[in-house]
Design an enzyme around this catalytic site. Sequence first.
Site, PDB file in Angstrom:
ATOM      1  N   ASP A  35      37.647  45.665  36.063  1.00 12.67           N
ATOM      2  CA  ASP A  35      37.171  44.474  35.375  1.00 12.67           C
ATOM      3  C   ASP A  35      37.999  44.366  34.110  1.00 12.67           C
ATOM      4  O   ASP A  35      38.122  45.328  33.346  1.00 12.67           O
ATOM      5  CB  ASP A  35      35.678  44.542  35.043  1.00 12.67           C
ATOM      6  CG  ASP A  35      35.146  43.132  34.813  1.00 12.67           C
ATOM      7  OD1 ASP A  35      35.219  42.300  35.746  1.00 12.67           O
ATOM      8  OD2 ASP A  35      34.681  42.829  33.693  1.00 12.67           O
ATOM      9  N   TYR A  43      46.608  35.034  31.983  1.00  9.15           N
ATOM     10  CA  TYR A  43      47.072  34.624  30.653  1.00  9.15           C
ATOM     11  C   TYR A  43      48.474  35.172  30.328  1.00  9.15           C
ATOM     12  O   TYR A  43      48.935  35.045  29.193  1.00  9.15           O
ATOM     13  CB  TYR A  43      46.072  35.100  29.591  1.00  9.15           C
ATOM     14  CG  TYR A  43      44.687  34.519  29.771  1.00  9.15           C
ATOM     15  CD1 TYR A  43      44.344  33.286  29.232  1.00  9.15           C
ATOM     16  CD2 TYR A  43      43.715  35.185  30.520  1.00  9.15           C
ATOM     17  CE1 TYR A  43      43.083  32.743  29.416  1.00  9.15           C
ATOM     18  CE2 TYR A  43      42.441  34.657  30.711  1.00  9.15           C
ATOM     19  CZ  TYR A  43      42.139  33.435  30.158  1.00  9.15           C
ATOM     20  OH  TYR A  43      40.888  32.894  30.339  1.00  9.15           O
TER      21      TYR A  43
HETATM   22  P1  ITT Z   1      38.015  40.320  40.817  1.00 10.03           P
HETATM   23  O1  ITT Z   1      36.758  40.314  39.952  1.00 10.03           O
HETATM   24  O2  ITT Z   1      37.762  39.898  42.214  1.00 10.03           O
HETATM   25  O3  ITT Z   1      38.758  41.619  40.718  1.00 10.03           O
HETATM   26  P2  ITT Z   1      38.954  38.422  38.839  1.00 10.03           P
HETATM   27  O4  ITT Z   1      40.263  37.763  38.569  1.00 10.03           O
HETATM   28  O5  ITT Z   1      37.713  37.557  38.824  1.00 10.03           O
HETATM   29  O6  ITT Z   1      39.048  39.214  40.228  1.00 10.03           O
HETATM   30  P3  ITT Z   1      37.954  39.819  36.510  1.00 10.03           P
HETATM   31  O7  ITT Z   1      36.554  39.347  36.657  1.00 10.03           O
HETATM   32  O8  ITT Z   1      38.186  41.249  36.111  1.00 10.03           O
HETATM   33  O9  ITT Z   1      38.789  39.618  37.838  1.00 10.03           O
HETATM   34  O10 ITT Z   1      38.687  38.852  35.467  1.00 10.03           O
HETATM   35  C1  ITT Z   1      39.967  39.168  35.053  1.00 10.03           C
HETATM   36  C2  ITT Z   1      40.602  37.970  34.381  1.00 10.03           C
HETATM   37  O11 ITT Z   1      41.171  38.389  33.124  1.00 10.03           O
HETATM   38  C3  ITT Z   1      41.763  37.439  35.212  1.00 10.03           C
HETATM   39  O12 ITT Z   1      41.348  36.471  36.138  1.00 10.03           O
HETATM   40  C4  ITT Z   1      42.696  36.895  34.129  1.00 10.03           C
HETATM   41  O13 ITT Z   1      42.245  35.641  33.702  1.00 10.03           O
HETATM   42  C5  ITT Z   1      42.482  37.894  32.986  1.00 10.03           C
HETATM   43  N1  ITT Z   1      43.414  39.031  33.140  1.00 10.03           N
HETATM   44  C6  ITT Z   1      43.094  40.326  33.445  1.00 10.03           C
HETATM   45  N2  ITT Z   1      44.199  41.079  33.566  1.00 10.03           N
HETATM   46  C7  ITT Z   1      45.237  40.261  33.330  1.00 10.03           C
HETATM   47  C8  ITT Z   1      46.632  40.444  33.335  1.00 10.03           C
HETATM   48  O14 ITT Z   1      47.176  41.609  33.638  1.00 10.03           O
HETATM   49  N3  ITT Z   1      47.390  39.390  33.043  1.00 10.03           N
HETATM   50  C9  ITT Z   1      46.856  38.193  32.759  1.00 10.03           C
HETATM   51  N4  ITT Z   1      45.557  37.922  32.767  1.00 10.03           N
HETATM   52  C10 ITT Z   1      44.738  38.947  33.041  1.00 10.03           C
END
Ligand code: ITT
Length: 204
Positions: free
Chosen positions: A71, A156
């Site tokens: 997450d 992002y």
């Molecule tokens: P899962 O829950 O199914 O894994 P998700 O994209 O919804 O997929 P999260 O709830 O953990 O995952 O939200 C992570 C968000 O944070 C992601 O969609 C991006 O907007 C941001 N994010 C996380 N890591 C990132 C990265 O390495 N580069 C850019 N944005 C990132």
Amino acid sequence: MDIVLASRNKKKIAELQSLLSTEALSGLRVLSLDDIGYHEEIEENGTTFEENSQIKASVPASLGYIGVADDSGLEVDYLDGAPGIYSARYSGEGATDAKNNEKLLSLLQDVPAEKRSARFVCVISCVFPDGQKFSVRGECPGRILTSYAGNAGFGYDPLFYYEPMGKTFAELSGEEKNKISHRGRAMELFIQKLSATLSEKKGK
Ligand code: ITT
């Protein structure tokens, strides 16, 4: 035993898979929710990165696999840590990376460079079928630009400027990003902890 990555984000899965392909874990297969035929939505109703990653990792664990979930999100200081755990759904219903980035840019309009500090956070959790669990956290500091740069990565990345390399995350190769990113840092700790836990379990 198989590891199942509890994520629906294809680009995140690709980064996690590449980080997990290490000798320390050879012998473990890394599967996705699709690979095991699990197609239901997982509701992320926790209030912290730790809670949400454990909620996700518990799903494969309840099916007999080693469940692993990430997450992650962006914390912007000027916005008191937002979007944080809401990073994926920042722009509301039907959120996309493009809409989330537009929202971020508009909220930071006219905010000077020195007040645009931010960090990416990644918490990776592991839950075993017997209920044993652990979480690790990685962070990476940066700054939010006023316009996009680069096409690689996801989320992002095109707005996240990483000072030590003089580039945004979207201007780095996958390999470069993994070396310094919040996910790369968390995964380093994760692999150590998972290897130790597996050896401990074997010895029991
Ligand atoms: P899962 O829950 O199914 O894994 P998700 O994209 O919804 O997929 P999260 O709830 O953990 O995952 O939200 C992570 C968000 O944070 C992601 O969609 C991006 O907007 C941001 N994010 C996380 N890591 C990132 C990265 O390495 N580069 C850019 N944005 C990132």
